[in-house]
Design a protein around this motif. Structure first.
Motif, PDB file in Angstrom:
ATOM      1  N   ALA A 168     -24.998 -56.037 -33.204  1.00 27.65           N
ATOM      2  CA  ALA A 168     -24.013 -56.457 -34.205  1.00 27.65           C
ATOM      3  C   ALA A 168     -24.224 -55.735 -35.530  1.00 27.65           C
ATOM      4  CB  ALA A 168     -24.097 -57.971 -34.405  1.00 27.65           C
ATOM      5  N   MET A 169     -25.470 -55.489 -35.912  1.00 28.01           N
ATOM      6  CA  MET A 169     -25.738 -54.764 -37.154  1.00 28.01           C
ATOM      7  C   MET A 169     -25.223 -53.331 -37.082  1.00 28.01           C
ATOM      8  SD  MET A 169     -29.400 -53.749 -38.876  1.00 28.01           S
ATOM      9  CE  MET A 169     -29.604 -52.456 -37.652  1.00 28.01           C
ATOM     10  N   LEU A 170     -25.486 -52.647 -35.984  1.00 24.51           N
ATOM     11  CA  LEU A 170     -25.029 -51.261 -35.856  1.00 24.51           C
ATOM     12  C   LEU A 170     -23.506 -51.187 -35.781  1.00 24.51           C
ATOM     13  CD1 LEU A 170     -27.682 -49.818 -33.389  1.00 24.51           C
ATOM     14  CD2 LEU A 170     -27.554 -49.529 -35.868  1.00 24.51           C
ATOM     15  N   GLN A 171     -22.873 -52.154 -35.149  1.00 27.00           N
ATOM     16  CA  GLN A 171     -21.410 -52.171 -35.124  1.00 27.00           C
ATOM     17  C   GLN A 171     -20.825 -52.395 -36.516  1.00 27.00           C
ATOM     18  OE1 GLN A 171     -20.459 -55.174 -32.232  1.00 27.00           O
ATOM     19  NE2 GLN A 171     -20.936 -53.862 -30.466  1.00 27.00           N
ATOM     20  N   ALA A 172     -21.488 -53.230 -37.316  1.00 28.94           N
ATOM     21  CA  ALA A 172     -21.025 -53.433 -38.695  1.00 28.94           C
ATOM     22  C   ALA A 172     -21.196 -52.162 -39.515  1.00 28.94           C
ATOM     23  CB  ALA A 172     -21.786 -54.594 -39.330  1.00 28.94           C
ATOM     24  N   PHE A 173     -22.303 -51.443 -39.329  1.00 30.14           N
ATOM     25  CA  PHE A 173     -22.489 -50.181 -40.039  1.00 30.14           C
ATOM     26  C   PHE A 173     -21.451 -49.145 -39.608  1.00 30.14           C
ATOM     27  CE2 PHE A 173     -27.171 -51.172 -40.892  1.00 30.14           C
ATOM     28  CZ  PHE A 173     -26.908 -51.485 -42.215  1.00 30.14           C
ATOM     29  N   ALA A 174     -21.107 -49.134 -38.330  1.00 34.11           N
ATOM     30  CA  ALA A 174     -20.070 -48.209 -37.874  1.00 34.11           C
ATOM     31  C   ALA A 174     -18.732 -48.525 -38.529  1.00 34.11           C
ATOM     32  CB  ALA A 174     -19.956 -48.275 -36.352  1.00 34.11           C
ATOM     33  N   LEU A 175     -18.440 -49.798 -38.696  1.00 38.02           N
ATOM     34  CA  LEU A 175     -17.201 -50.171 -39.381  1.00 38.02           C
ATOM     35  C   LEU A 175     -17.223 -49.755 -40.842  1.00 38.02           C
ATOM     36  CD1 LEU A 175     -14.491 -51.667 -39.359  1.00 38.02           C
ATOM     37  CD2 LEU A 175     -15.741 -53.791 -39.818  1.00 38.02           C
ATOM     38  N   LEU A 176     -18.383 -49.887 -41.483  1.00 39.19           N
ATOM     39  CA  LEU A 176     -18.482 -49.461 -42.884  1.00 39.19           C
ATOM     40  C   LEU A 176     -18.304 -47.952 -43.012  1.00 39.19           C
ATOM     41  CD1 LEU A 176     -21.479 -51.583 -44.240  1.00 39.19           C
ATOM     42  CD2 LEU A 176     -19.035 -52.001 -44.520  1.00 39.19           C
TER      43      LEU A 176
END
Length: 488
Positions: A168-176
């Motif tokens: 979930a953290m890496l997916q949030a960074f990808a969105l950013l």
């Protein structure tokens, strides 16, 4: 001859009587001064007496609230002396007043200090989920709404598990990264990306929501290294595509493919029929290897799912395995010693692997490992290599995470959904329920630890994507996978 007849004045045997009397008079005048007080010579103390004196001084300092007696500004028994040697009366500590003139201490301050277990008082306190709901972007313009939403999910335990939190953290960074554009005045987009986008988000999750896991810390270090290795002359669009590909490759290789490899290695240890496998709590990789063994390899075995309060993650494991048609038995941790006689193998998940071979996992894992070791049952810990930590830890006190004590006080452990949100206790407010008003009980403290440490002596083998290794090989594997060695 004239020099020899001259009287000596150095106080020797041939000194003149008049000079000796004059010198003695001066010394006598110094002894008769009354404005100087000469302290008496301190007696020489033995070693036992000095030790007793030090203990008495420590006790007096502790009784005075940690301040030395006679120190200015002390709120308790502080005394000040004037020039003539007189002492003022000690000041009384301030006390809060309530209606009727009764004096009492502040109940809020007392409850904070009195309800803490002193052995774990150094650990970060859990954040209150009710006071840190998802804020609007107007409240904090520097934090992206996706970061705030994910932080709220971390805080309420809607997302648990090392793999799920890291993914979930890496997916949030990808969105950013998809929505971020470096400012026009930027000289180096790598610096702006690191200090303006990645670090604020990670610090927000860690300080405002919940301490990060080892898997999140290692993934964040990987992303920072990927940003630092970008060429400064590279265009931002190309750099963003490269970072997005790196994030996707990390999730695919270090989590997804690693889980499949662990399932293949650990599944080979399950017999074609007749095994009784014991699992504890919920682990994504353990559930995968059990499903592959039953559905793909067509092996026949039974699973004992052990669970414990307050999280009760084993209910999710029981639901997943029972729907797949695997025979299961669900018990709590206190019944484990009786069921150990039927177990043939134990599979456990790990939140982190320390460099000395210790396993950091959900609280209660060490109890399961101890019982398995005492009954001579092989125990395998399934853990991906990206969860290896370079830190050495020998116990569960120095570094751990505190959960909400209200979850321990909740005697009704049923959940309204899979997000681990708890209902209010059914017996709250009833007479005789000591946990309903545990904050008012002066002799009652509640402790909710999230993790414990399993010593390497209790672990038979550690299953990673590179194979089944002994705990002593974790340090070697960490050295081989370090970025310094991989760059050579």
């Amino acid at each position: 001859m004239a020099d020899e007849s001259r009287p000596k004045t150095d106080g020797g045997p041939s000194a003149a009587p008049g000079s000796t009397a004059a010198a003695g008079g001066k010394k006598k005048e110094k002894k008769q001064r009354t404005d100087v007080v000469v302290p008496p010579k301190k007696p020489k103390l033995s070693k036992a007496e000095r030790r007793a004196l030090q203990e008495a001084q420590r006790a007096a300092k502790a009784a005075g609230g940690g301040q030395k007696p006679g120190r200015k500004g002390d709120r308790g028994e502080a005394q000040t002396s004037s020039g003539d040697g007189s002492r003022k009366t000690p000041r009384k500590p301030e006390e809060n007043k309530i209606e009727g003139g009764t004096k009492m201490k502040d109940s809020a301050d007392a409850s904070i200090g009195d309800k803490e277990v002193s052995l774990f008082s150094h650990l970060p306190k859990p954040k209150d989920a009710d006071t840190h709901l998802v804020p609007s972007p107007a409240n904090n313009n520097s934090i992206h709404p996706a970061i705030q939403t994910l932080g709220h999910l971390y805080q309420t335990h809607a997302i648990i598990g090392g793999n799920a939190r890291c993914r979930a953290m890496l997916q949030a960074f990808a969105l950013l990264l998809q929505t971020y554009t470096p400012p026009e005045t930027s000289r180096d987009f790598r610096h702006d990306l690191d200090h303006s986008l990645l670090k604020p988000a990670f610090q927000y999750w860690t300080t405002q929501c919940r301490p990060h896991s080892v898997s999140m810390g290692n993934a964040f270090s990987f992303l920072k290294l990927a940003v630092a290795n970008l060429s400064r002359d590279l265009a931002w669009d190309a750099a963003r595509d490269h970072l997005l590909e790196s994030i996707e490759a990390y999730v695919t290789e270090r989590i997804e493919f690693a889980g499949k490899a662990i399932s293949r290695h650990a599944g080979s240890k399950i017999a074609p029929s007749g095994d009784v496998v014991l699992v504890y709590g919920k682990s994504e990789v353990i559930n995968r290897l059990l499903l592959d063994a039953a559905l793909v390899d067509k092996k026949i075995f039974r699973v004992i799912v052990v669970d414990s309060r307050p999280m009760l993650e084993g209910r999710d494991t029981l639901e997943i395995l029972s729907r797949a048609g695997i025979p299961c038995t669900y018990v709590l941790l206190n019944a484990l010693s009786y069921l150990m006689r039927d177990v043939t193998k134990v599979f456990l998940g790990g939140a982190a692997l320390m460099s000395n071979g210790s396993v950091l996992s959900r609280i209660g894992t060490a109890c399961v490992a101890l019982l398995a070791n005492s009954n001579r049952i092989p125990l395998l810990v399934a853990c991906e290599t990206y969860k290896i930590c370079s830190r050495v830890q020998l116990e569960s006190i120095t570094s751990n995470e505190l959960g909400d004590a209200e979850e321990v006080a909740c005697t009704d452990c049923a959940r309204t959904a899979s997000s681990n949100r708890w209902r209010e206790p059914v017996g709250e407010g009833k007479d005789g329920d000591i946990l309903s008003d545990w904050k008012d009980q002066p002799n009652l403290k509640l402790l909710n630890l999230m993790y414990d440490l399993t010593p390497p002596d209790y672990v038979t083998g550690i299953v990673t994507e590179v194979g089944i290794l002994p705990p002593s090989s974790v340090a070697v594997l960490l050295r081989e996978m370090s970025p310094e060695n991989s760059a050579k």
